[in-house]
Design a protein around this motif. Structure first.
Motif, mmCIF file in Angstrom:
data_model
loop_
_atom_site.group_PDB
_atom_site.id
_atom_site.type_symbol
_atom_site.label_atom_id
_atom_site.label_comp_id
_atom_site.label_asym_id
_atom_site.label_seq_id
_atom_site.Cartn_x
_atom_site.Cartn_y
_atom_site.Cartn_z
ATOM 1 N N SER A 241 0.596 -1.177 0.011
ATOM 2 C CA SER A 241 -0.093 0.170 -0.018
ATOM 3 C C SER A 241 0.731 1.355 -0.066
ATOM 4 O O SER A 241 0.432 2.300 -0.427
ATOM 5 N N GLU A 242 2.028 1.130 0.340
ATOM 6 C CA GLU A 242 2.855 2.375 0.381
ATOM 7 C C GLU A 242 3.725 2.787 -0.740
ATOM 8 O O GLU A 242 4.183 3.830 -1.004
ATOM 9 N N HIS A 243 4.066 1.624 -1.426
ATOM 10 C CA HIS A 243 5.020 1.737 -2.625
ATOM 11 C C HIS A 243 4.161 1.519 -3.868
ATOM 12 O O HIS A 243 4.468 0.805 -4.815
ATOM 13 N N VAL A 244 3.215 2.217 -4.282
ATOM 14 C CA VAL A 244 2.530 2.092 -5.421
ATOM 15 C C VAL A 244 3.190 2.796 -6.818
ATOM 16 O O VAL A 244 3.678 3.768 -6.653
ATOM 17 N N GLY A 245 3.513 1.784 -7.812
ATOM 18 C CA GLY A 245 4.579 2.198 -8.775
ATOM 19 C C GLY A 245 6.008 2.085 -8.386
ATOM 20 O O GLY A 245 6.746 2.578 -9.388
ATOM 21 N N GLY A 246 6.333 1.996 -7.129
ATOM 22 C CA GLY A 246 7.644 1.759 -6.623
ATOM 23 C C GLY A 246 8.164 0.385 -5.956
ATOM 24 O O GLY A 246 7.213 -0.542 -6.192
ATOM 25 N N HIS A 247 9.341 0.449 -5.316
ATOM 26 C CA HIS A 247 9.638 -0.698 -4.832
ATOM 27 C C HIS A 247 9.963 -0.633 -3.350
ATOM 28 O O HIS A 247 10.227 0.624 -3.142
ATOM 29 N N CYS A 248 10.142 -1.498 -2.323
ATOM 30 C CA CYS A 248 10.400 -1.167 -0.981
ATOM 31 C C CYS A 248 11.714 -1.382 -0.684
ATOM 32 O O CYS A 248 12.547 -1.527 -1.580
ATOM 33 N N ILE A 249 12.147 -1.417 0.531
ATOM 34 C CA ILE A 249 13.369 -1.561 0.895
ATOM 35 C C ILE A 249 14.055 -2.832 0.908
ATOM 36 O O ILE A 249 15.295 -3.048 1.161
ATOM 37 N N LEU A 250 13.272 -3.943 0.711
ATOM 38 C CA LEU A 250 13.734 -5.207 0.690
ATOM 39 C C LEU A 250 13.297 -5.711 -0.769
ATOM 40 O O LEU A 250 12.674 -5.188 -1.617
ATOM 41 N N PHE A 251 14.435 -6.552 -0.987
ATOM 42 C CA PHE A 251 14.470 -7.209 -2.438
ATOM 43 C C PHE A 251 14.329 -8.631 -2.082
ATOM 44 O O PHE A 251 15.300 -9.247 -1.300
ATOM 45 N N TYR A 252 13.368 -9.377 -2.834
ATOM 46 C CA TYR A 252 13.023 -10.744 -2.533
ATOM 47 C C TYR A 252 13.791 -11.504 -3.362
ATOM 48 O O TYR A 252 13.863 -11.370 -4.466
ATOM 49 N N ASN A 253 14.433 -12.650 -2.983
ATOM 50 C CA ASN A 253 15.082 -13.588 -3.594
ATOM 51 C C ASN A 253 14.659 -15.046 -3.642
ATOM 52 O O ASN A 253 13.803 -15.465 -2.880
ATOM 53 N N ASP A 254 15.105 -15.822 -4.365
ATOM 54 C CA ASP A 254 14.897 -17.229 -4.261
ATOM 55 C C ASP A 254 15.960 -18.180 -3.988
ATOM 56 O O ASP A 254 17.078 -18.177 -4.511
ATOM 57 N N PRO A 255 15.715 -19.158 -2.946
ATOM 58 C CA PRO A 255 17.028 -19.940 -2.876
ATOM 59 C C PRO A 255 17.813 -20.647 -4.074
ATOM 60 O O PRO A 255 18.931 -20.743 -4.174
ATOM 61 N N ALA A 256 16.802 -21.116 -5.147
ATOM 62 C CA ALA A 256 17.377 -21.551 -6.478
ATOM 63 C C ALA A 256 18.352 -20.805 -7.109
ATOM 64 O O ALA A 256 19.308 -21.163 -7.498
ATOM 65 N N TRP A 257 17.995 -19.345 -7.003
ATOM 66 C CA TRP A 257 18.754 -18.478 -7.854
ATOM 67 C C TRP A 257 19.992 -18.351 -7.195
ATOM 68 O O TRP A 257 21.158 -18.306 -7.637
ATOM 69 N N ILE A 258 19.976 -18.545 -5.699
ATOM 70 C CA ILE A 258 21.221 -18.207 -5.050
ATOM 71 C C ILE A 258 22.445 -19.277 -5.114
ATOM 72 O O ILE A 258 23.329 -19.235 -5.413
ATOM 73 N N GLU A 259 21.747 -20.746 -5.261
ATOM 74 C CA GLU A 259 22.463 -21.633 -5.505
ATOM 75 C C GLU A 259 22.846 -21.828 -6.803
ATOM 76 O O GLU A 259 24.050 -22.256 -7.059
ATOM 77 N N ARG A 260 22.316 -21.286 -7.756
ATOM 78 C CA ARG A 260 22.849 -21.130 -9.099
ATOM 79 C C ARG A 260 23.941 -20.538 -9.120
ATOM 80 O O ARG A 260 24.859 -20.724 -9.929
#
Length: 288
Positions: A241-260
């Motif tokens: 609700s706070e970042h309409v059209g933007g992004h927040c202070i966190l960046f979400y990742n996935d374990p498979a990406w890290i492993e790769r």
């Protein structure tokens, strides 16, 4: 006023006595202000460890570094803790971080469990030393790396002054290259409460550098925030609700990406702990 020129000792300037560093220490001085600009400030700043060695807090006027909101938060927390330790009342007006918080147990316990006496450690994103405090005593060599030169100077140097000139090396790094940490020098690299704020391409750059500084068999511990059901719920509850059209202070990742990415640089990755949407990964560097 502290001056190295003995011929000025005993005189005054602007109504203030000019004394030696030794006299300032004997008088109980707890802090020093470098009041110079340009090259003169650079020259005095380069010799600041003489003040640090006597437990003095050192600041520059005019300020040496630009301001970042997060720097201010961590410095305010440390000022509050330092004042409290010295019996000085100091108002704390922040909701976060909690002063003296030792860090979440689900991250702290794996870190402490990975430490071995005399090992060489690299911490990425040391900030004000919350996690450093758990690891530096056991280490034989400690590389504390941070993007913020101000935090390294105003907090880390003062808080861990006893280790300066010995096991502790403070490294200012804005390149993700960990420049200043030798190839294959580290048994353990870790970064906690940091990579949750990094996009995957920057994570990849750091993993390249971590693979370089770890010796064969060396281990890295890094936590991330995942874009799974728990992560989506977390985002919807706190940021959507706070970042309409933007992004927040966190960046979400996935374990498979890290492993790769880790595999690209000779490391095997696996998730060893979870807390809600966050997960802690253990990366081990294989033999050359």
């Amino acid at each position: 006023i502290i001056d190295d020129d003995a011929s000025r000792h005993g005189s005054s300037w602007a109504g203030l006595r000019v004394i030696s560093l030794e006299e300032a220490v004997a008088a109980g001085a707890r802090g020093g202000i470098i009041t110079a600009e340009g090259k003169m400030q650079d020259a005095i700043w380069a010799r600041r460890l003489r003040l640090r060695e006597h437990g003095m807090q050192v600041v520059c006027c005019p300020p040496r570094f630009g301001e970042r909101t997060w720097d201010e938060c961590l410095i305010h927390e440390q000022d509050h803790l330092t004042a409290k330790a010295n019996g000085v009342a100091h108002e704390y007006g922040q909701s976060y971080p909690t002063p003296g918080d030792p860090g979440a147990a689900w991250l702290r316990e794996p870190l402490v469990g990975a430490l071995r006496t005399g090992m060489s450690v690299c911490e990425i994103g040391c900030g004000s030393g919350r996690w450093t405090a758990h690891a530096i005593e056991a280490a034989g060599a400690y590389y504390a790396v941070d993007y913020s030169e101000r935090l390294l100077f105003e907090v880390m140097e003062h808080r861990f002054c006893a280790y300066m000139g010995g096991k502790l090396r403070l490294i200012h790094d804005e390149s993700a290259r960990l420049e200043g940490v030798p190839d294959g020098a580290c048994d353990l690299a870790f970064s906690l409460d940091v990579f949750v704020h990094l996009k995957m391409d920057l994570v990849h750059q750091y993993l390249r550098s971590i693979g370089r500084v770890l010796r064969p068999g060396g281990v890295a511990l890094i936590d991330f925030i995942g874009w799974d059901e728990a992560g989506i719920d977390h985002y919807e509850a706190h940021f959507a609700s706070e970042h309409v059209g933007g992004h927040c202070i966190l960046f979400y990742n996935d374990p498979a990406w890290i492993e790769r990415s880790a595999a690209r640089f000779g490391m095997r990755g696996s998730v060893i702990a979870r807390s809600g949407p966050r997960f802690l990964m253990r990366l081990e560097r294989g033999a050359d």
